[in-house]
Design an enzyme around this catalytic site. Structure first.
Site, short mmCIF file in Angstrom:
data_model
loop_
_atom_site.label_atom_id
_atom_site.label_comp_id
_atom_site.label_asym_id
_atom_site.label_seq_id
_atom_site.Cartn_x
_atom_site.Cartn_y
_atom_site.Cartn_z
CD GLU A 156 -5.96 10.75 -0.94
OE1 GLU A 156 -6.30 11.01 -2.10
OE2 GLU A 156 -5.74 9.59 -0.54
CG ASP B 200 -2.90 4.81 1.36
OD1 ASP B 200 -2.47 5.63 0.53
OD2 ASP B 200 -4.03 4.29 1.29
NE ARG C 76 -7.92 4.70 0.38
CZ ARG C 76 -9.12 4.97 -0.11
NH1 ARG C 76 -10.00 5.65 0.59
NH2 ARG C 76 -9.45 4.56 -1.32
CE1 TYR D 253 -5.86 6.39 -9.52
CE2 TYR D 253 -6.43 6.48 -11.83
CZ TYR D 253 -6.79 6.21 -10.52
OH TYR D 253 -8.05 5.77 -10.23
CG LEU D 254 1.30 11.54 -13.45
CD1 LEU D 254 -0.05 11.14 -13.96
CD2 LEU D 254 1.54 13.03 -13.68
CB THR E 280 -0.97 0.06 1.19
OG1 THR E 280 -1.56 1.39 1.21
CG2 THR E 280 -0.32 -0.18 2.53
#
Lengths: 440, 440
Positions: free
Chosen positions: B267, B164, B212, B317-318, B162
């Protein structure tokens, strides 16, 4: 380096042989939006000028571009070590500072031009190297013209730089190749991501790229495709009138065929009547609209009309500062045009822009030439129609052939602790010689 | 590889010695958002499994993740050449396809789990390697539990992945290091751009990053700073309640001191009451809100309250597909956890997640361990408070120390014509053995 050109309008400007020239100082400034390789041009200028100490004395740089000259805020590049100057070749952005500041016309603000000449005279500056796009070509020309009339001749040489690749008379513009490489690489990578996930997640991905009114950068997205039908499936060029209907039809058919659709959209994409697909209300110092916002606009359109899940990216400054993925060709050319500018100046040339010329033949090769500034200034070179596919959504083989060599080669910076080592200059100020200040 | 852990709760699961194990086929699937290195884990699994032909027969992959198993849509990785499999190590995104598909609880949809076991039984699959984040750890655990109850034991090993970095019991998560490197490099580069231009142009630049509800990726922006006071000047973490007043004060003082301000915003940045600074209304298949939009929200705030010119970037996504700038450490670890998963399976282990463990001592070193899946599933590891500076806008030395080794080393892919060569697999389907279809 050759004094040649494919452009027939180019005429040799007046020449003064090097051996009759008095020793003068040089002034270099960076103008407009910076790039991953504009410092490579600075490196070319400074390293070359340092090799001609009998003709070029001090090499000054404008702090924050031309406003450094107006404010008599000069940087003595002589205080920087050879190592620091060499490091500029692999350092993005403008090491001396750049600016968005367009000098008004001679009629509107003659005082600004006179101030420039005053500063140049005070610091015995005989060479003016101006590193920028179309607007700075215009400034460069005016400085040259006025200086002559004011009885203090300045040799003004323009060093091309723009990610937008929209300068005329040069096959391509330093700065573009690296953004093009960034966009091609990023498009290939993000497309793999979307393809992996499209079965249950994002169906439409939009990458918004720079380029103003020219589609060169968007076109570079097309280099991500290896085979026919590979992403990007849609490229939106400012040169092709945007039709919602045609666009949505293409998105839908692409998703139906491939399961997903990747779009590279130029910030300058516009409707037939010239209205931008998305324009913010800001206007920069040159009177240009500050563009941005095509991607979210298209995403909203796709969602509302087709219902597909979308994602979008706006690389913004990341794309033009991405020295980590610079094109080796671009770095080499950026250095070369800086070097050539000094060599042209030493050869007595004036009021010209250094150009990159593509050699004839199948294998890519290039040499340098020059174009007179009065022809260059304020002309925008857009994508030729035959670089764009018939349906307006892709690039042709001709475009592929033109673009590919410009992104070739990797020119990696050195790294420490996982991040690139970028040069920091000392930026030592030159003592002012003029009384009073000049507001800019 | 050691069967050790710093986490005392880890207990060894039941073990079946390799020599008593019958030969079984293996199933590998990618789950959730893909990364620059998840294919390196696939490479580790497949290359290692291929070395144990006496214990592991066929190695199947799920087309588009777990839904490939549910649909009995299996890919025979045996049809891929050794070269293609090796190429996965330098290819981003999910080569077999991934999905956002969360299996419901056993009570809610037992049929789905039973279907999985049926498919595994039909294809003589005894090893289940599931490569994903917290949600897939949960699925992996359930498959293991149910298979036992259904009398068809499956060894289920979870391979962490992940961007994240929010999985518990592992020092870090494969995928994170490469995003972290992308964010650190991009922040350093864009900051130079803004610094060059701030005198006459953009004063505030905002880079919105993923992560996230955990601030790990945003924290990595802090690695762009070499010296105290270097950009980024502000990092916004989900872990720190967002205060407009404090934020604007910090932006203003930073612009006044430096001429510009660079912000890295997660984000997931949120107010004290848990409201996201900007949340879209979309919700993904796992019930997570689809985040995005912090940057434009902050930009509008800065513009309206302070009047500064701004720019912002949304890498989307980059950032997670940027294999071109992957961390060598990350690539190595991603491969290693895939390899270890197979080795644990061959050692008879079950229902565990492979973990990365940081060695004691000043110099960074790591080894592998494991954690039982029932402790891992659905736990989010956020940034510890002592990784975040007192004012909440930066990272501490402790965070720097933790993060730096994870982005170290460059692992460049090969290039052709200016773009990276990424592997394309043949993805040959395995003939179905079950009658009927299963809707997902």
């Amino acid at each position: 380096m050759q004094w040649i050109s494919n452009y027939s309008i180019i005429a040799a400007p007046p020449t003064r042989p090097e051996d009759t020239m008095p020793k003068k100082n040089a002034f270099y400034a960076q103008s407009g939006g910076v790039t991953a390789v504009i410092n490579a041009s600075a490196c070319g200028v400074i390293e070359t000028a340092r090799q001609h100490k009998s003709k070029i004395g001090k090499i000054y740089a404008g702090r924050n571009g031309i406003i450094g000259a107006l404010r008599e805020d000069l940087i003595d590049t002589g205080k920087e070590s050879a190592k620091a100057i060499a490091g500029l070749k692999s350092t993005p952005a403008g090491a001396f500072g750049s600016c968005r500041y367009k000098l008004k016309s001679l009629e509107e603000n003659r005082a600004e031009y006179e101030r420039l000449i005053d500063v140049f005279r005070a610091h015995d500056i005989g060479y003016f190297f101006y590193n920028g796009g179309g607007d700075s070509a215009d400034t460069c020309l005016k400085v040259s013209q006025l200086s002559e009339r004011m009885g203090y001749p300045i040799q003004a040489i323009h060093i091309p730089k723009t990610v937008d690749n929209d300068l005329p008379f040069t096959d391509n513009c330093p700065g573009f190749g690296s953004v093009a490489k960034y966009v091609a690489v990023s498009t290939r990578e993000a497309s793999l991501d979307v393809a992996s996930m499209c079965e249950t997640s994002t169906k439409v991905f939009i990458l918004e790229v720079m380029g103003r009114h020219a589609g060169w950068i968007a076109a570079a997205g097309g280099l991500a495709a290896e085979h026919e039908g590979d992403p990007p499936h849609i490229i939106l060029f400012p040169e092709i009138a945007f039709s919602e209907e045609k666009f949505l039809k293409k998105v839908e058919s692409t998703v139906k065929r491939n399961g997903y659709c990747v779009i590279v959209a130029s910030e300058g994409a516009q409707y037939k009547d010239g209205t931008l697909v998305a324009a913010s209300s800001h206007t920069d110092a040159f009177g240009h609209k500050q563009l941005g916002g095509v991607a979210p606009t298209l995403a909203a359109l796709v969602k509302s009309k087709l219902g597909y899940k979308y994602h979008w990216a706006l690389a913004d400054y990341l794309q033009r500062s991405a020295r980590h993925i610079a094109s080796a060709t671009d770095v080499e050319q950026a250095y070369a045009v800086g070097k050539a500018a000094v060599e042209y100046a030493l050869a007595g040339k004036n009021a010209l822009m250094v150009t990159i010329e593509r050699n004839e033949g199948k294998r890519y090769g290039w040499s340098l030439g020059a174009a007179p500034l009065d022809k260059v200034a304020n002309v925008e070179k857009k994508m030729p129609r035959d670089f764009i596919s018939r349906d307006g959504f892709g690039i042709t083989d001709k475009a592929h052939h033109y673009l590919t060599p410009l992104i070739k080669g990797e020119s990696y910076p050195e790294y420490k602790d996982g991040v690139p080592i970028y040069t920091r200059l000392k930026l030592v100020s030159v003592a002012k010689k003029l009384k009073g200040t000049f507001d800019v």
